[in-house]
Design a protein around this motif. Structure first.
Motif, PDB file in Angstrom:
ATOM      1  N   ASP A  69       0.827  -1.218   0.000  1.00  0.00           N
ATOM      2  CA  ASP A  69       0.000   0.000   0.000  1.00  0.00           C
ATOM      3  C   ASP A  69       0.856   1.261   0.000  1.00  0.00           C
ATOM      4  N   SER A  70       1.946   1.257   0.790  1.00  0.00           N
ATOM      5  CA  SER A  70       2.817   2.430   0.868  1.00  0.00           C
ATOM      6  C   SER A  70       3.449   2.722  -0.491  1.00  0.00           C
ATOM      7  N   VAL A  71       3.985   1.685  -1.135  1.00  0.00           N
ATOM      8  CA  VAL A  71       4.629   1.877  -2.438  1.00  0.00           C
ATOM      9  C   VAL A  71       3.596   2.262  -3.494  1.00  0.00           C
ATOM     10  N   ARG A  72       2.437   1.622  -3.445  1.00  0.00           N
ATOM     11  CA  ARG A  72       1.391   1.955  -4.419  1.00  0.00           C
ATOM     12  C   ARG A  72       0.967   3.417  -4.276  1.00  0.00           C
ATOM     13  N   ASN A  73       0.736   3.840  -3.036  1.00  0.00           N
ATOM     14  CA  ASN A  73       0.353   5.243  -2.802  1.00  0.00           C
ATOM     15  C   ASN A  73       1.465   6.194  -3.212  1.00  0.00           C
ATOM     16  N   GLY A  74       2.705   5.834  -2.861  1.00  0.00           N
ATOM     17  CA  GLY A  74       3.831   6.691  -3.215  1.00  0.00           C
ATOM     18  C   GLY A  74       3.952   6.883  -4.721  1.00  0.00           C
ATOM     19  N   LEU A  75       3.888   5.785  -5.449  1.00  0.00           N
ATOM     20  CA  LEU A  75       4.001   5.875  -6.912  1.00  0.00           C
ATOM     21  C   LEU A  75       2.843   6.672  -7.494  1.00  0.00           C
ATOM     22  N   ASP A  76       1.668   6.486  -6.934  1.00  0.00           N
ATOM     23  CA  ASP A  76       0.481   7.203  -7.405  1.00  0.00           C
ATOM     24  C   ASP A  76       0.630   8.714  -7.181  1.00  0.00           C
ATOM     25  N   LEU A  77       1.296   9.085  -6.082  1.00  0.00           N
ATOM     26  CA  LEU A  77       1.476  10.500  -5.744  1.00  0.00           C
ATOM     27  C   LEU A  77       2.627  11.151  -6.500  1.00  0.00           C
ATOM     28  N   GLY A  78       3.492  10.324  -7.103  1.00  0.00           N
ATOM     29  CA  GLY A  78       4.594  10.891  -7.875  1.00  0.00           C
ATOM     30  C   GLY A  78       5.987  10.514  -7.410  1.00  0.00           C
ATOM     31  N   TYR A  79       6.093   9.711  -6.343  1.00  0.00           N
ATOM     32  CA  TYR A  79       7.409   9.203  -5.954  1.00  0.00           C
ATOM     33  C   TYR A  79       7.949   8.334  -7.080  1.00  0.00           C
ATOM     34  N   ARG A  80       9.254   8.435  -7.321  1.00  0.00           N
ATOM     35  CA  ARG A  80       9.845   7.599  -8.369  1.00  0.00           C
ATOM     36  C   ARG A  80      11.073   6.828  -7.890  1.00  0.00           C
ATOM     37  N   LEU A  81      11.623   7.174  -6.713  1.00  0.00           N
ATOM     38  CA  LEU A  81      12.702   6.376  -6.133  1.00  0.00           C
ATOM     39  C   LEU A  81      12.114   5.514  -5.022  1.00  0.00           C
ATOM     40  N   ILE A  82      12.344   4.206  -5.111  1.00  0.00           N
ATOM     41  CA  ILE A  82      11.903   3.280  -4.072  1.00  0.00           C
ATOM     42  C   ILE A  82      13.140   2.594  -3.515  1.00  0.00           C
ATOM     43  N   ASP A  83      13.311   2.659  -2.176  1.00  0.00           N
ATOM     44  CA  ASP A  83      14.489   2.105  -1.522  1.00  0.00           C
ATOM     45  C   ASP A  83      14.094   0.890  -0.684  1.00  0.00           C
ATOM     46  N   THR A  84      14.713  -0.259  -0.987  1.00  0.00           N
ATOM     47  CA  THR A  84      14.461  -1.470  -0.212  1.00  0.00           C
ATOM     48  C   THR A  84      15.799  -2.127   0.103  1.00  0.00           C
ATOM     49  N   ALA A  85      15.748  -3.347   0.646  1.00  0.00           N
ATOM     50  CA  ALA A  85      16.968  -4.074   0.999  1.00  0.00           C
ATOM     51  C   ALA A  85      16.627  -5.545   1.175  1.00  0.00           C
ATOM     52  N   GLN A  86      17.627  -6.387   0.968  1.00  0.00           N
ATOM     53  CA  GLN A  86      17.397  -7.827   1.120  1.00  0.00           C
ATOM     54  C   GLN A  86      16.884  -8.159   2.518  1.00  0.00           C
ATOM     55  N   ILE A  87      17.454  -7.548   3.544  1.00  0.00           N
ATOM     56  CA  ILE A  87      17.106  -7.892   4.923  1.00  0.00           C
ATOM     57  C   ILE A  87      15.718  -7.375   5.321  1.00  0.00           C
ATOM     58  N   TYR A  88      15.154  -6.438   4.557  1.00  0.00           N
ATOM     59  CA  TYR A  88      13.812  -5.929   4.905  1.00  0.00           C
ATOM     60  C   TYR A  88      12.747  -7.001   4.698  1.00  0.00           C
ATOM     61  N   GLY A  89      13.052  -8.014   3.891  1.00  0.00           N
ATOM     62  CA  GLY A  89      12.079  -9.078   3.649  1.00  0.00           C
ATOM     63  C   GLY A  89      10.844  -8.600   2.910  1.00  0.00           C
ATOM     64  N   ASN A  90      10.997  -7.543   2.101  1.00  0.00           N
ATOM     65  CA  ASN A  90       9.821  -6.997   1.396  1.00  0.00           C
ATOM     66  C   ASN A  90      10.066  -6.760  -0.095  1.00  0.00           C
ATOM     67  N   GLU A  91      11.182  -7.286  -0.628  1.00  0.00           N
ATOM     68  CA  GLU A  91      11.475  -7.022  -2.041  1.00  0.00           C
ATOM     69  C   GLU A  91      10.365  -7.537  -2.960  1.00  0.00           C
ATOM     70  N   ALA A  92       9.818  -8.705  -2.653  1.00  0.00           N
ATOM     71  CA  ALA A  92       8.767  -9.272  -3.514  1.00  0.00           C
ATOM     72  C   ALA A  92       7.515  -8.401  -3.494  1.00  0.00           C
TER      73      ALA A  92
END
Length: 269
Positions: free
Chosen positions: A22-45
């Motif tokens: 939901d956070s990434v979907r909302n961010g992209l919808d609002l105009g965010y274009r850089l998304i920062d993740t990491a292997q250890i976050y367990g959320n790449e998928a």
């Protein structure tokens, strides 16, 4: 020249499952274009799913991930990044960082930086960099691959921990700084100085602190689970602080480090 790393992006630390989607979907919808993740976050998928479902063309996006310490060895790093790409549903990321230096120096800096450079040579990542490196480790990384290859050092940086010595050294080598924890877990939002400046500018405290960091030349990657906060944070890109306001925030530095995991963190400068 504009820096190859966008100044403003969306962090996903501690966000999992539907919350991160939901956070990434909302961010992209609002105009965010850089998304920062990491292997250890367990959320790449989940990040990959949200990006895929957003319909935003891949060419418009800047995706960052970070290699976890378990994957730093020369025979593991590239394979682990390929796994990350599968999860993220892309054939490359824009930036790959070494998340933390190897605990106890188990994997030499030259080994993992060499493997990271190889990942770039294979087209798996456009840019490479480091995170949570002190000056001594940055010097080693520079020796391994050259300063021009290190796109950024992503570090904890906020009004209470301004890391000037490390930032000055990085800058002297042409290495950009990315600030994480820019709002200091929300602590700086209650600061009287920050609140005064927010009143002066007709802005929120969060907007003031994010604008301060960007005005210093740093990139920021705040996260939020609330759409209204995501939208509000984005407005910080339009805010300018006066020299006096910048100086008042500069005076708040007290070396207030919040992220210092035992066994992972280097000896800070």
């Amino acid at each position: 020249m504009t820096h190859p790393i966008p100044a403003f992006g969306l962090g996903t630390f501690r966000l999992k499952d539907q919350v991160v989607i939901d956070s990434v979907r909302n961010g992209l919808d609002l105009g965010y274009r850089l998304i920062d993740t990491a292997q250890i976050y367990g959320n790449e998928a989940e990040v990959g799913q949200a990006i895929a479902e957003s319909g935003v063309p891949r060419a418009e996006l800047f995706i960052t991930t970070k290699i976890w310490t378990d994957n730093l060895a020369g025979d593991k790093l590239v394979a682990s990044l390929k796994d990350s790409l599968v999860k993220l549903r892309t054939d490359h990321v824009d930036l790959t960082l070494i998340h933390w230096p190897s605990p106890g120096g188990a994997v030499p800096v030259a080994e993992f930086m060499g493997a990271l450079a190889e990942a770039k040579a294979q087209g798996l990542t456009r840019l490479i960099g480091v995170s949570n490196f002190n000056i001594a480790l940055l010097r080693e990384a520079i020796s391994a691959v050259g300063a021009s290859e290190i796109a950024t050092n992503q570090i904890e940086l906020h009004p209470y921990l301004q890391n000037r010595k490390l930032v000055t050294f990085a800058h002297s080598q042409g290495i950009h700084t990315t600030s994480y924890m820019t709002l200091a877990y929300g602590q700086v939002l209650k600061d009287p100085v920050v609140k005064d400046i927010a009143r002066e500018l007709g802005a929120t405290a969060a907007q003031v602190v994010l604008a301060w960091a960007m005005q210093l030349g740093h990139a920021v990657i705040p996260s939020s689970t609330k759409r209204e906060n995501l939208q509000s944070n984005l407005l910080s890109t339009r805010l300018r602080l006066s020299d006096d306001q910048m100086a008042r925030i500069a005076a708040l530095d007290k070396g207030g480090r919040m992220v210092n995991p035992e066994g992972l963190a280097p000896v800070w400068d």
